[in-house]
Enzyme design. Structure first.
Site, PDB file in Angstrom:
ATOM      1  N   PHE A 191       3.471  -0.859   0.292  1.00  0.00           N
ATOM      2  CA  PHE A 191       2.028  -0.783   0.052  1.00  0.00           C
ATOM      3  C   PHE A 191       1.294  -1.335   1.265  1.00  0.00           C
ATOM      4  O   PHE A 191       1.555  -2.466   1.700  1.00  0.00           O
ATOM      5  CB  PHE A 191       1.643  -1.581  -1.192  1.00  0.00           C
ATOM      6  CG  PHE A 191       2.006  -0.912  -2.497  1.00  0.00           C
ATOM      7  CD1 PHE A 191       2.864   0.168  -2.535  1.00  0.00           C
ATOM      8  CD2 PHE A 191       1.475  -1.370  -3.688  1.00  0.00           C
ATOM      9  CE1 PHE A 191       3.199   0.781  -3.739  1.00  0.00           C
ATOM     10  CE2 PHE A 191       1.794  -0.774  -4.900  1.00  0.00           C
ATOM     11  CZ  PHE A 191       2.666   0.308  -4.920  1.00  0.00           C
ATOM     12  N   GLU A 192       0.366  -0.558   1.789  1.00  0.00           N
ATOM     13  CA  GLU A 192      -0.368  -0.949   2.980  1.00  0.00           C
ATOM     14  C   GLU A 192      -1.870  -0.794   2.739  1.00  0.00           C
ATOM     15  O   GLU A 192      -2.312  -0.449   1.639  1.00  0.00           O
ATOM     16  CB  GLU A 192       0.080  -0.110   4.174  1.00  0.00           C
ATOM     17  CG  GLU A 192       1.566  -0.238   4.471  1.00  0.00           C
ATOM     18  CD  GLU A 192       2.013   0.573   5.680  1.00  0.00           C
ATOM     19  OE1 GLU A 192       1.152   1.094   6.407  1.00  0.00           O
ATOM     20  OE2 GLU A 192       3.225   0.691   5.897  1.00  0.00           O
ATOM     21  N   GLY A 193      -2.644  -1.050   3.784  1.00  0.00           N
ATOM     22  CA  GLY A 193      -4.085  -0.845   3.716  1.00  0.00           C
ATOM     23  C   GLY A 193      -4.741  -1.628   2.599  1.00  0.00           C
ATOM     24  O   GLY A 193      -4.682  -2.851   2.554  1.00  0.00           O
TER      25      GLY A 193
END
Length: 557
Positions: A342-344
């Site tokens: 999971f990014e951003g």
């Protein structure tokens, strides 16, 4: 928008600018093991003085002068062990006994205190966060390796948590011991000015872990190489067929599963179309190649998220959709588990959510619930890995969420509650030590990409643990070295922060051998059982002449 995927940087492009801005905002505003057990025979007691009724420690050995035998605090009889944990010593007490190879043993003890651990060096451990002033029984089983003839069991507390008590410590196994050793053999310990290497993380195996003992969801070699495979898109690195992935790679993360919308929780894995990947194999060949890799002992996972795959499980409906859709992907392709990338803006902390041990933000709580459900569904062989950015983990040493007065980036340290909650089920944590801003290490100095020191400092934080947002009363506990791999870009094209092989080796030397260290000296001591390396990506490594994987193979033999 898929344009960044066709460029060189998968974790760069638009996200690099966003991460850089987030760093500035944060700074301006001021995270029981299940093992396959061999059959056991009739039990015999293997420990000596497990009830401490002799009135002395022998044959137990405790670090420093932290251990003593006391009266008035026993579970049964008259005596108990008291371990005086301090800010610099976890009061570990050990006993070494003779054991049989390839045999299952059960270790148990009654303990009283906060953060008390029980385990075996090189094997499983268990713990209790607190017993409320009453004794609680801890039990853990382990299986000795082929050829193993001795084992060292331990109990210890947690740094700065004060005195704990242990009593009625027992090690049961087939037959009876013969002349158990009365002193502990030398183990790999850090300099005497630092805490011992057996860091007490939540549900961690001790630091001296043999190659044959797997982490949660196990089956990995002592030192593993993890790589992401561009399976749903093409970029400058080109497409690599599953069957053509070299044998060097122990964990292959299929990139990526993405949601149908940011908040739907409905994850889809779409293979790269022929129009984009001319050499893509058929679904049947892809699945057969996965099975062939697994037959060779490799683990193949679905990686969820990535640069473009924002996932926010804001509701229980999204949580349930996540579980259902991820299960469908795993079942269709016969995968070994799941990687959370999971990014951003996928994870953030709501205002007022300040305790990583007890999160309240829905996107955090629902993700933890979903992961626990998947783990329970697929059982102990389920492989769970995570690939957060430094912003979501190590930055938590300085900033956590929006902070006590607001104004900070709410994503700062947001992975910590997920890692903490899943610590007993987490196979590997490989933080992305690339595309990163400068991060403060445990030496209270900022470290930047470009050299071995950055990787040493960032990894040391995971192996030592750290106070969250500088609060020494709220410590994110260390992970086992067997649960930690270092994330690096495979080539200069793959991401910012590339290191030449010589610098990669320096980082590994410093962490695993206490050799070739630069200006940063690890606080966690020597960690020879560091699990390995992760890279973005297998495709970029192929593109770069296999420099990254060849160096890994050369270093670890």
């Amino acid at each position: 928008m898929r344009t960044p995927r066709r460029t060189a940087l998968r974790r760069g492009g638009r996200r690099t600018l966003a991460a850089g801005t987030a760093w500035a905002v944060a700074a301006a505003g001021a995270v029981a093991l299940s093992f396959g057990l061999a059959p056991s025979a009739s039990a015999g007691e293997f420990l000596v003085n497990g009830g401490f009724e002799t009135g002395s420690l022998g044959p137990w050995s405790c670090t420093g002068a932290t251990g003593s035998v006391v009266t008035g605090q026993s579970h049964s009889g008259s005596h108990a062990l008291a371990g005086a944990a301090s800010a610099s010593d976890n009061a570990q007490c050990t006993q070494t006994v003779t054991v049989q190879p390839s045999t299952t043993y059960t270790l148990s003890a009654y303990v009283n205190g906060a953060y008390v651990y029980l385990g075996v060096n090189g094997g499983a451990s268990t713990w209790t966060p607190g017993t409320g002033g009453a004794y609680q029984k801890l039990t853990v089983s382990f299986t000795t390796a082929a050829g193993q003839t001795s084992a060292t069991v331990f109990t210890h507390g947690w740094y700065g948590q004060g005195t704990y008590y242990a009593d009625d410590v027992s090690l049961d196994g087939p037959g009876a011991p013969t002349n158990p050793p009365t002193t502990q053999p030398p183990t790999s310990q850090p300099p005497t000015s630092q805490p011992p290497t057996s860091q007490p993380p939540t549900s961690q195996p001790p630091t001296s872990q043999p190659p044959t003992t797997p982490p949660p969801g196990g089956g990995l070699p002592a030192h593993a190489l993890v790589g992401y495979l561009h399976a749903s898109f093409a970029n400058g690195a080109g497409y690599t067929r599953m069957a053509d992935v070299p044998a060097s790679w122990d964990v292959i993360d299929l990139s990526f599963g993405e949601p149908t919308s940011v908040t739907s929780g409905d994850i889809r894995f779409n293979r790269c179309p022929v129009s984009e990947c001319a050499s893509v194999e058929s679904d049947a060949d892809f699945k057969a190649a996965i099975a062939a890799k697994q037959a060779q002992g490799k683990k193949v996972l679905i990686s969820i998220g990535g640069q473009n795959g924002q996932v926010q499980l804001t509701t229980t409906a999204a949580r349930d959709a996540f579980v259902s859709s991820v299960s469908a992907i795993i079942d269709r392709w016969g995968l070994n588990g799941l990687d959370i990338d999971f990014e951003g803006h996928s994870l953030s902390l709501n205002t007022g959510d300040t305790d990583f041990k007890n999160p309240t933000s829905p996107v955090i709580v629902n993700l933890i619930s979903a992961l626990k459900t998947l783990k329970a569904k697929y059982g102990p062989d389920f492989v769970l890995t995570m690939a957060p950015e430094t912003f979501f983990v190590q930055l938590g040493y300085q900033y956590y969420g929006s902070g006590p007065w607001g104004g900070q980036d709410p994503r700062a340290g947001a992975y910590l509650p997920v890692i903490y909650a899943m610590r007993g089920d987490l196979t590997l944590l490989h933080v992305q030590d690339y595309n990163s801003g400068s991060i403060m290490g445990l030496d209270d100095q900022y470290h930047s990409m470009g050299g071995a020191d950055f990787h040493v400092a960032m990894t040391d934080m995971l192996l030592k643990g750290f106070p969250v947002a500088g609060n020494t009363a709220n410590v994110f506990p260390a992970l086992a070295p067997s649960q930690v791999a270092i994330g690096m870009p495979a080539t200069v094209n793959a991401g910012n922060g590339y290191l030449a092989p010589a610098e990669v080796d320096k980082a590994l030397d410093c962490l695993t051998k206490a050799a070739n260290c630069g200006s940063y000296v690890p606080r966690s001591g020597v960690q020879p059982n560091l699990r390995g390396l992760m890279t973005w990506s297998i495709n970029w490594d192929q593109f770069g002449g296999k420099e990254f994987s060849r160096n890994f193979d050369s270093y670890f033999g």
